[in-house]
Structures are given as structure tokens and as C-alpha cells.
Design an enzyme around this catalytic site. Structure first.
Site, PDB file in Angstrom:
ATOM      1  N   LYS A   1       0.852  -1.187   0.000  1.00  0.00           N
ATOM      2  CA  LYS A   1       0.000   0.000   0.000  1.00  0.00           C
ATOM      3  C   LYS A   1       0.885   1.232   0.000  1.00  0.00           C
ATOM      4  O   LYS A   1       1.736   1.403   0.867  1.00  0.00           O
ATOM      5  CB  LYS A   1      -0.890  -0.007   1.235  1.00  0.00           C
ATOM      6  CG  LYS A   1      -1.722   1.238   1.367  1.00  0.00           C
ATOM      7  CD  LYS A   1      -2.745   1.098   2.462  1.00  0.00           C
ATOM      8  CE  LYS A   1      -3.516   2.380   2.624  1.00  0.00           C
ATOM      9  NZ  LYS A   1      -4.535   2.248   3.662  1.00  0.00           N
TER      10      LYS A   1
ATOM     11  N   LYS B   1      -2.351  -1.425  -3.741  1.00  0.00           N
ATOM     12  CA  LYS B   1      -3.191  -0.234  -3.655  1.00  0.00           C
ATOM     13  C   LYS B   1      -2.350   1.019  -3.713  1.00  0.00           C
ATOM     14  O   LYS B   1      -1.357   1.088  -3.001  1.00  0.00           O
ATOM     15  CB  LYS B   1      -3.936  -0.319  -2.315  1.00  0.00           C
ATOM     16  CG  LYS B   1      -4.834   0.818  -2.021  1.00  0.00           C
ATOM     17  CD  LYS B   1      -5.471   0.571  -0.704  1.00  0.00           C
ATOM     18  CE  LYS B   1      -6.168   1.833  -0.294  1.00  0.00           C
ATOM     19  NZ  LYS B   1      -6.455   1.836   1.098  1.00  0.00           N
TER      20      LYS B   1
HETATM   21  C1  PBG Z   1      -7.406   3.346   5.494  1.00  0.00           C
HETATM   22  C2  PBG Z   1      -7.749   3.197   4.080  1.00  0.00           C
HETATM   23  C3  PBG Z   1      -7.559   4.126   3.045  1.00  0.00           C
HETATM   24  C4  PBG Z   1      -8.189   3.575   1.916  1.00  0.00           C
HETATM   25  C5  PBG Z   1      -8.711   2.328   2.279  1.00  0.00           C
HETATM   26  N1  PBG Z   1      -8.417   2.096   3.618  1.00  0.00           N
HETATM   27  C6  PBG Z   1      -6.965   5.478   3.029  1.00  0.00           C
HETATM   28  C7  PBG Z   1      -5.651   5.742   3.575  1.00  0.00           C
HETATM   29  O1  PBG Z   1      -4.818   4.865   3.777  1.00  0.00           O
HETATM   30  O2  PBG Z   1      -5.399   6.929   3.831  1.00  0.00           O
HETATM   31  C8  PBG Z   1      -8.280   4.265   0.599  1.00  0.00           C
HETATM   32  C9  PBG Z   1      -9.314   3.777  -0.309  1.00  0.00           C
HETATM   33  C10 PBG Z   1      -9.637   4.683  -1.429  1.00  0.00           C
HETATM   34  O3  PBG Z   1      -9.007   5.723  -1.663  1.00  0.00           O
HETATM   35  O4  PBG Z   1     -10.593   4.341  -2.150  1.00  0.00           O
HETATM   36  N2  PBG Z   1      -6.298   2.788   5.989  1.00  0.00           N
END
Ligand code: PBG
Length: 328
Positions: free
Chosen positions: A201, A255
Site C-alpha cells: 500500500k 493499492k
Molecule cells: C485506510 C484506508 C484508506 C483507503 C482504504 N483504507 C486510506 C488511507 O490509507 O489513507 C483508501 C481507499 C480509497 O481511496 O478508495 N487505511
């Protein structure tokens, strides 16, 4: 290996008509490939628009069945629950995450009671919806604490498992949390609860609209670069994945999605494990806004989703998942 050459060899021959193109297609998408995120909000009888995400809504619990019904009818295997948290429920430690009456816990119970095992439920394990600073973990002197955060994440995992969550998705990027969560789950006899690790991520600006959707936009300042990955790196993603696999992840997630297809592909080539991709909020809004402005045809959605498949993703988390009949 391609033998022969032009003019006897013509690759266009296989593309000459629709039926032939269908026969030689290498990839395809079906509803089985999708996970639908659902945003939850407190209150009654609300389907609330999200300013930064066209056609995506927050639902109160009394309206959630409407969305889940539709998801099941369309053949989606799983939904992912995300709570919008009111300001008065946020604090430094994100304690609302461990409240057994929080929005996510209530939603899991409600959905499991009504739909049993007809559809899977996935929940994030992370504190960002609940913390007043918007970080995914405990925040002290400008730093997100790793080991202390894991302790809270274990409890959040156990709570969500107890409520009936099928797939826990740690999305916080703390080191070592997969192993610790697996161990705690097994000890409490949640042996069949799956762990979908957001293993690769990235600290990304593509999450902007999501932070609006869960109500952390106005609280979060700075960035998440001390725990989420640096987008200049790809070898590091493989190390992250390999560690999480060793720690017991059943599935790994990459992601954001479309800017990271190279990562999906190299993970798929190197590790024989299910890989999911998250087509995140910023990607969604970019595509949707461009379509709304008629800058591009709506077929860009199908094309973008197919790219995930081509790269090797087994499934895609997508805000389009509830409208696949118009897309596929
Ligand atoms: C939280 C999380 C995030 C997303 C999913 N879970 C945001 C972040 O890490 O700041 C993002 C999902 C999206 O942008 O659609 N940990």
C-alpha cells in the site's frame, strides 16, 4: 513462438470479427472478480451523496440491506465496509474502533443475521476512521507508533471477527501486524477468518476522495509516508509481500490500482498467491468526472478494469462494482 512472416502471417486475421475476437480473448471479467465498498453513516433513512465521489453514497444501517440485496443479486462475492465517523466519536487513540456498538460492528451483525453466508464481509483493520489526527495508528511526537498500534489492531481484529467479519484487511502498513493478528485469531478460535493484507500500500494522493467519504479529510494533515510505501519503489513491495505471506496472509492487496499494475504483475509472477487490486477513490473520481464531462466515453471503465485482470489481479475492489451490468 511466432513462425512465418508477412504476408502469409497476419495477426489481424484473428481480429476480423467479433466472434473470432471472443474466441481468442485472453482475459475476461465477471461479477466474481469484484468487491463492493460500502460507506456507512449514523442516523436513519439516509442515502447521502459524497461530494468528491460521483454516484457513491453513504448509507445508514436501515438502508444497507438495499445495497447488499443488490450486491447479492448481481453475484458479487464480497462487500467491504467503511464507516464515516462523526467528529465527536474521534479521539487521539481512536477508541471508537474498539466499541462493540460502533457502526461497522452493527453493520456486520445486521448483514450476517439477514444474509448468513450468501456474501462475504471484509473490514479494514486500521484506526484512521476513528482517530482525531487521521493516522492509521497511535500518533506520538509526530510519529505513528508501530508496536503499540499493533496491540490495538489485534483487538480491533478480534472484535470484528467476533461480530462475524469473514475477511480482515489490515490496511495500516505497520510492521509485523499480520503475524500477530493471525496468532491472536487462532488462539481465540477464529481459525477460518481470512486475512487480506494490504501488503503493498503506497503513500498516495489517490486516496483523497476516500478521506472525504469517511470524514477524515478535515482532520488529517501531512502524509502517511513513514508507514505507507514510497511510490518510487517496487522491489520493496516484493519484500513486503513476502513477509506478509510468511506471517500468514491468505490474500495480498496492491493499492492504489491502475498506477501500480507493474507491482501486481511482478507479485503475481513471483508469488503464487491470490492478489487483489484496489481501484481507489481518486482513480474512481478521475474516471467518473471525465465521463461526466464527456471528455471520454464511459467504456474507459471497462478498459481500466480489464487492465487489472491482464496484470494478474484475481479480484478488484471497485466503486463501480454495483453497476457492473452497465459496464461489463
Ligand atoms: C485506510 C484506508 C484508506 C483507503 C482504504 N483504507 C486510506 C488511507 O490509507 O489513507 C483508501 C481507499 C480509497 O481511496 O478508495 N487505511
Amino acid at each position: 513462438m511466432i513462425t512465418g512472416k508477412f504476408p502469409s502471417l497476419r495477426l489481424r486475421r484473428n481480429r476480423k470479427s467479433d466472434w473470432s475476437r471472443r474466441l481468442v480473448e485472453e482475459n475476461n471479467l465477471t461479477p466474481n472478480d469484484f468487491i463492493l465498498p460500502i460507506f456507512l453513516i449514523d442516523g436513519k433513512n439516509k442515502k447521502q451523496a459524497i461530494k468528491s465521489m460521483p454516484d457513491v453514497y453513504r448509507y445508514t444501517l436501515d438502508k444497507v440491506s438495499f445495497v447488499v440485496d443488490k450486491a447479492i443479486k448481481k453475484g458479487l462475492p464480497m462487500i467491504a465496509l467503511f464507516p464515516y465517523t462523526e467528529k465527536n466519536k474521534k479521539n487521539d487513540l481512536g477508541t471508537e474502533a474498539l466499541n462493540e456498538n460502533n457502526l461497522v460492528c452493527k453493520a456486520i451483525q445486521l448483514i450476517k443475521k439477514k444474509y448468513k453466508n450468501e456474501i462475504g464481509i471484509m473490514c479494514d483493520v486500521a484506526l484512521d476512521p476513528y482517530t482525531s489526527h487521521g493516522h492509521d495508528g497511535l500518533f506520538k511526537s509526530g510519529y505513528v507508533l508501530n508496536d503499540e498500534t499493533i496491540k490495538v489492531l489485534i483487538n480491533q481484529s478480534l472484535l470484528q471477527a467476533q461480530m462475524g467479519c469473514d475477511v480482515l484487511a489490515p490496511s495500516d502498513m505497520m510492521d509485523g501486524r499480520i503475524g500477530k493478528i493471525r496468532k491472536a485469531l487462532d488462539k481465540e478460535n477464529f481459525k477460518n477468518v481470512q486475512i487480506l493484507s494490504y501488503a503493498a500500500k503506497y503513500a498516495s494522493s489517490f486516496y483523497g476522495p476516500f478521506r472525504d467519504a469517511i470524514g477524515s479529510k478535515n482532520f488529517f494533515k501531512g502524509d502517511k509516508k513513514t508507514y505507507q510505501m514510497d511510490f518510487r519503489n517496487s522491489d520493496e513491495a516484493l519484500r513486503e509481500i513476502s513477509l506478509d505471506i510468511k506471517e500468514g496472509a491468505d490474500i495480498v492487496m496492491v493499492k492504489p490500482g491502475m498506477p501500480y499494475l507493474d507491482i501486481i504483475k511482478s507479485i503475481k509472477e513471483k508469488f503464487k498467491i491470490p492478489v487483489f487490486a484496489y481501484q481507489v477513490s481518486g482513480e474512481y473520481s478521475l474516471l467518473s468526472n471525465a465521463i461526466k464531462k464527456k471528455l471520454v466515453n464511459k467504456k474507459i471503465v471497462f478498459e481500466s478494469l480489464m487492465a487489472f485482470k491482464r496484470a494478474g489481479a484475481n479480484a478488484i475492489v471497485s466503486y463501480y462494482a454495483d453497476r457492473l451490468d452497465k459496464i461489463l
